[in-house]
Design a protein around this motif. Structure first.
Motif, PDB file in Angstrom:
ATOM      1  N   SER A   1       0.882  -1.211   0.047  1.00  6.49           N
ATOM      2  CA  SER A   1       0.043  -0.038   0.074  1.00  6.49           C
ATOM      3  C   SER A   1       0.835   1.163   0.025  1.00  6.49           C
ATOM      4  O   SER A   1       0.461   2.186  -0.323  1.00  6.49           O
ATOM      5  CB  SER A   1      -1.109  -0.060   1.227  1.00  6.49           C
ATOM      6  N   LEU A   2       2.269   0.937   0.462  1.00  2.93           N
ATOM      7  CA  LEU A   2       3.059   2.273   0.361  1.00  2.93           C
ATOM      8  C   LEU A   2       3.453   2.603  -0.938  1.00  2.93           C
ATOM      9  O   LEU A   2       4.177   3.479  -1.384  1.00  2.93           O
ATOM     10  CB  LEU A   2       4.391   2.047   1.350  1.00  2.93           C
ATOM     11  N   GLY A   3       3.391   1.622  -1.836  1.00  7.42           N
ATOM     12  CA  GLY A   3       3.869   1.595  -3.483  1.00  7.42           C
ATOM     13  C   GLY A   3       4.905   0.686  -3.517  1.00  7.42           C
ATOM     14  O   GLY A   3       5.617   0.683  -4.695  1.00  7.42           O
ATOM     15  N   LEU A   4       5.558   0.039  -2.667  1.00  9.79           N
ATOM     16  CA  LEU A   4       6.618  -1.232  -2.860  1.00  9.79           C
ATOM     17  C   LEU A   4       6.054  -2.115  -3.670  1.00  9.79           C
ATOM     18  O   LEU A   4       5.014  -2.817  -3.570  1.00  9.79           O
ATOM     19  CB  LEU A   4       7.087  -1.727  -1.604  1.00  9.79           C
TER      20      LEU A   4
ATOM     21  N   ARG B   1     -10.606  -1.552  -0.124  1.00 12.95           N
ATOM     22  CA  ARG B   1      -9.435  -2.106  -0.598  1.00 12.95           C
ATOM     23  C   ARG B   1      -9.285  -2.419  -2.011  1.00 12.95           C
ATOM     24  O   ARG B   1      -8.253  -2.463  -2.358  1.00 12.95           O
ATOM     25  CB  ARG B   1      -9.385  -3.560   0.133  1.00 12.95           C
TER      26      ARG B   1
ATOM     27  N   ASN C   1      -7.250   0.858  -3.913  1.00  9.39           N
ATOM     28  CA  ASN C   1      -5.803   0.851  -4.234  1.00  9.39           C
ATOM     29  C   ASN C   1      -5.397  -0.642  -4.565  1.00  9.39           C
ATOM     30  O   ASN C   1      -4.391  -1.045  -4.658  1.00  9.39           O
ATOM     31  CB  ASN C   1      -4.996   1.171  -3.108  1.00  9.39           C
TER      32      ASN C   1
ATOM     33  N   LEU D   1      -5.751  -3.529  -3.309  1.00 11.37           N
ATOM     34  CA  LEU D   1      -5.250  -4.683  -2.604  1.00 11.37           C
ATOM     35  C   LEU D   1      -6.249  -6.011  -2.896  1.00 11.37           C
ATOM     36  O   LEU D   1      -5.778  -7.094  -2.670  1.00 11.37           O
ATOM     37  CB  LEU D   1      -5.445  -4.160  -1.113  1.00 11.37           C
TER      38      LEU D   1
ATOM     39  N   GLU E   1      -8.324  -7.134  -5.853  1.00 14.13           N
ATOM     40  CA  GLU E   1      -8.624  -6.867  -7.587  1.00 14.13           C
ATOM     41  C   GLU E   1     -10.187  -6.914  -7.749  1.00 14.13           C
ATOM     42  O   GLU E   1     -10.656  -8.043  -7.350  1.00 14.13           O
ATOM     43  CB  GLU E   1      -7.916  -7.872  -8.377  1.00 14.13           C
TER      44      GLU E   1
ATOM     45  N   LYS F   1      -5.013  -3.790 -17.204  1.00 15.26           N
ATOM     46  CA  LYS F   1      -3.807  -4.541 -16.982  1.00 15.26           C
ATOM     47  C   LYS F   1      -2.576  -3.857 -16.897  1.00 15.26           C
ATOM     48  O   LYS F   1      -1.536  -4.137 -16.307  1.00 15.26           O
ATOM     49  CB  LYS F   1      -3.900  -5.845 -17.722  1.00 15.26           C
TER      50      LYS F   1
ATOM     51  N   ILE G   1       0.375  -0.239 -10.738  1.00 15.36           N
ATOM     52  CA  ILE G   1      -0.440   0.092  -9.653  1.00 15.36           C
ATOM     53  C   ILE G   1       0.638   0.563  -8.706  1.00 15.36           C
ATOM     54  O   ILE G   1       0.337   1.558  -7.760  1.00 15.36           O
ATOM     55  CB  ILE G   1      -1.234  -0.999  -9.105  1.00 15.36           C
ATOM     56  N   ASN G   2       1.811   0.181  -8.660  1.00 14.33           N
ATOM     57  CA  ASN G   2       2.582   0.810  -7.418  1.00 14.33           C
ATOM     58  C   ASN G   2       2.950   2.197  -7.574  1.00 14.33           C
ATOM     59  O   ASN G   2       3.186   2.906  -6.447  1.00 14.33           O
ATOM     60  CB  ASN G   2       4.229   0.035  -7.577  1.00 14.33           C
TER      61      ASN G   2
ATOM     62  N   ARG H   1      -0.222   3.686  -5.944  1.00 16.14           N
ATOM     63  CA  ARG H   1      -0.682   3.369  -4.587  1.00 16.14           C
ATOM     64  C   ARG H   1       0.550   4.481  -3.835  1.00 16.14           C
ATOM     65  O   ARG H   1       0.032   4.514  -2.536  1.00 16.14           O
ATOM     66  CB  ARG H   1       0.077   2.084  -4.333  1.00 16.14           C
ATOM     67  N   GLN H   2       1.582   4.837  -4.447  1.00 14.81           N
ATOM     68  CA  GLN H   2       2.301   6.051  -3.647  1.00 14.81           C
ATOM     69  C   GLN H   2       1.502   7.113  -3.658  1.00 14.81           C
ATOM     70  O   GLN H   2       1.859   7.894  -2.391  1.00 14.81           O
ATOM     71  CB  GLN H   2       3.710   6.312  -4.569  1.00 14.81           C
TER      72      GLN H   2
ATOM     73  N   MET I   1      -2.730   4.495   2.986  1.00 17.90           N
ATOM     74  CA  MET I   1      -3.467   3.480   3.406  1.00 17.90           C
ATOM     75  C   MET I   1      -3.411   3.180   5.147  1.00 17.90           C
ATOM     76  O   MET I   1      -2.119   3.041   5.296  1.00 17.90           O
ATOM     77  CB  MET I   1      -4.010   2.111   2.802  1.00 17.90           C
TER      78      MET I   1
ATOM     79  N   PHE J   1      -4.369   0.871   8.331  1.00 17.07           N
ATOM     80  CA  PHE J   1      -5.163  -0.504   8.496  1.00 17.07           C
ATOM     81  C   PHE J   1      -5.660  -0.639   9.897  1.00 17.07           C
ATOM     82  O   PHE J   1      -5.232   0.057  10.865  1.00 17.07           O
ATOM     83  CB  PHE J   1      -4.338  -1.708   8.336  1.00 17.07           C
TER      84      PHE J   1
ATOM     85  N   ALA K   1       9.737   3.922   2.456  1.00 14.85           N
ATOM     86  CA  ALA K   1       9.233   4.069   1.318  1.00 14.85           C
ATOM     87  C   ALA K   1       9.534   5.387   0.680  1.00 14.85           C
ATOM     88  O   ALA K   1       9.808   5.214  -0.445  1.00 14.85           O
ATOM     89  CB  ALA K   1       7.546   3.933   1.212  1.00 14.85           C
TER      90      ALA K   1
ATOM     91  N   ALA L   1       1.887   6.787   6.342  1.00 17.56           N
ATOM     92  CA  ALA L   1       1.329   6.920   5.125  1.00 17.56           C
ATOM     93  C   ALA L   1       1.405   8.362   4.684  1.00 17.56           C
ATOM     94  O   ALA L   1       1.874   8.651   3.287  1.00 17.56           O
ATOM     95  CB  ALA L   1      -0.132   6.817   5.228  1.00 17.56           C
TER      96      ALA L   1
ATOM     97  N   MET M   1       4.606   9.886   2.444  1.00 17.50           N
ATOM     98  CA  MET M   1       4.798   9.522   1.094  1.00 17.50           C
ATOM     99  C   MET M   1       4.023  10.635   0.175  1.00 17.50           C
ATOM    100  O   MET M   1       3.918  10.421  -1.007  1.00 17.50           O
ATOM    101  CB  MET M   1       4.118   8.270   0.432  1.00 17.50           C
TER     102      MET M   1
END
Lengths: 246, 247
Positions: free
Chosen positions: A151-154, B52, B55, B57, B59, B75, B79-80, B83-84, B88, B90, B108, B157, B160
């Protein structure tokens, strides 16, 4: 007095016969070298194989287990996982001596160098056990850790490398250490492919001098010393890795 | 359909099935920049799953999610990268236990934004200061209380510099006396103009902070509106029933 003198002289003679005559201590030392050489390289090979297999198997378990393949990559992963399963079943289901002889007399019969066969055989064997240890370590890490990383983008590999794996390693270190202890002792069957490892040399000296005590006890003590040394370093490493657990 | 510049996230007919289980049955909505959205609903209604999927997590089985104009369900999108920009938080905090608080926060940014370690640490310290935890920078997560852990997770979070923050029941795993400190941080964040999507059981928070509340049940948005409309004048019987139980 003469009883003790006799007794002492007997021990002295025996010692000289088993260690000094024909430089037998040098043979033992060479044998130790062979044992360590096989162990170290087999351990490295085992770690490499083990990690690759564990990566395939845990990726499959996490993402694809019980699901249908949706794209080409999924099929590749499924096939790789099946290959890994066959490997694990065969290696863990047969004795290491047999594997060693198969590799030496069948697979590498043209090479005629027992040491390569031994490194390969013990490495492949150890890899199967390391793989399951590593996989259990990866699976023991909470899924939330993985999700937090993603979720951090890693990406997948960065998350495994920086987040999942360091935690898994700490959990599996005792089991991994145990595997290497087993490996060192398992190499004692290297004599089956005519390698002069320390066990072979000890037994050779026994057959020449017709005295079992000194050579065999010496060999046993050497194994014990190596294992104790290894355990000591593993304990130290464990303690260092535990510093985040207060 | 064209995506408006204002919509930060646009969700079109989102469907998610887990095998035979149909969790989301077609959700469409838009989240504007600076908006604070609270998602409420009974457990098992699909609200966490919805969050979820935003982002990826989870699909989605079908439907589209546009984030800053890009369809991230395609496709070929990386996505990475997206996501930056989506922080998120939890329910279970998910701090990295083998790293100090500071390392948790700087990992990160250093790896992904190519910030220098010094810069990343400077920013992390500023953020820790804002949530009153600067003295915890060099401790490990196991030494923190639940409320402290969640505050660290929020600023991790934020390190970033995301454009939106997703909160998945951020106070549900906390002891009651620690809920307030986490909600306070979130309120401050909302006041600073952060776009937030919050799945929560804290109706008080939703009333006070949300611009819009979504009531999700049986995999669809059953009702939505301003907190005033929704809480004082619920239309659907499901929402009436739900509110009578939680308030």
């Amino acid at each position: 007095m003469s009883f003790f003198e006799n007794y002492f002289n007997e021990i002295k003679d025996s010692f000289i016969k088993n260690f000094i005559t024909q430089d037998r201590w040098k043979q033992l030392l060479n044998g130790l070298g062979v044992t360590l050489e096989i162990t170290v390289f087999a351990a490295i090979l085992g770690i490499v194989i083990g990690f690759i297999i564990a990566a395939v198997r845990s990726t499959y378990d996490r993402n694809l287990s019980g699901k249908k393949c949706r794209n080409f990559g999924d099929y590749i992963l499924k096939i790789l996982n099946a290959i890994c399963n066959v490997y694990l079943t065969v290696i863990r289901g047969t004795p290491v001596v047999i594997q060693l002889m198969i590799i030496n007399f069948i697979v590498l019969s043209s090479v005629r160098n027992g040491i390569y066969a031994a490194i390969l055989a013990f490495g492949i064997n150890s890899g199967a056990y390391v793989a399951e240890i590593v996989r259990s370590g990866i699976m023991s890490i909470d899924k939330g850790q993985f999700e937090a990383g993603r979720s951090l983008g890693l990406n997948y590999l960065q998350t495994m490398w920086h987040i999942v794996f360091p935690q898994a390693f700490k959990n599996i270190l005792p089991a991994l250490g145990n595997e290497f202890i087993v490996l060192i002792k398992e190499t004692s069957v290297a004599g089956y492919v005519a390698l002069k490892d320390i066990t072979y040399v000890g037994n050779l000296i026994r057959s020449r001098t017709y005295e079992a005590f000194f050579p065999l006890i010496t060999v046993a003590i050497i194994y014990l010393a190596i294992v104790m040394l290894l355990s000591h370093f593993l304990k130290k490493l464990e303690r260092r890795l535990r510093n985040s657990d207060h | 359909m064209t995506t408006s510049n204002e919509a930060l996230i646009k969700v079109e007919n989102l469907v998610k099935h887990f095998g035979e289980v149909r969790v989301l049955e077609g959700i469409s909505t838009e989240i504007k920049k600076g908006e604070v959205i609270c998602i409420i609903g009974p457990s098992g209604s699909g609200k966490s799953t919805f969050l979820r999927t935003l982002n990826l997590l989870e699909e989605p089985t079908d439907g589209h999610i546009y984030f800053e104009g890009t369809d991230i369900t395609q496709k070929n999108t990386d996505i990475n990268v997206h996501r930056q920009k989506m922080g998120m938080v939890f329910q279970q905090f998910n701090l990295f236990p083998h790293m100090t608080v500071l390392k948790n926060m700087t990992l990160a940014p250093v790896k992904l934004l190519k910030m220098s370690k010094a810069d990343a640490e400077k920013r992390a310290m500023e953020l820790l200061n804002r949530v009153g935890l600067s003295e915890k920078a060099n401790t490990y997560p196991s030494q923190l209380s639940g409320g402290q852990k969640q505050r660290v997770a929020i600023v991790r979070a934020l390190c970033m510099q995301p454009d939106v923050m997703l909160f998945d029941e951020p106070t549900s795993a906390l002891d009651p006396e620690m809920v307030g400190e986490v909600l306070d941080v979130m309120k401050k964040l909302a006041e600073d103009g952060m776009t937030m999507v919050v799945v929560t059981h804290e109706m008080g928070f939703a009333k006070e902070v949300a611009d819009r509340v979504l009531f999700i049940d049986e995999g669809i948005i059953m009702e939505e509106g301003s907190p005033d409309e929704l809480f004082s004048n619920p239309k659907s019987p499901r929402l009436k029933d739900f509110l009578s139980k939680v308030i």
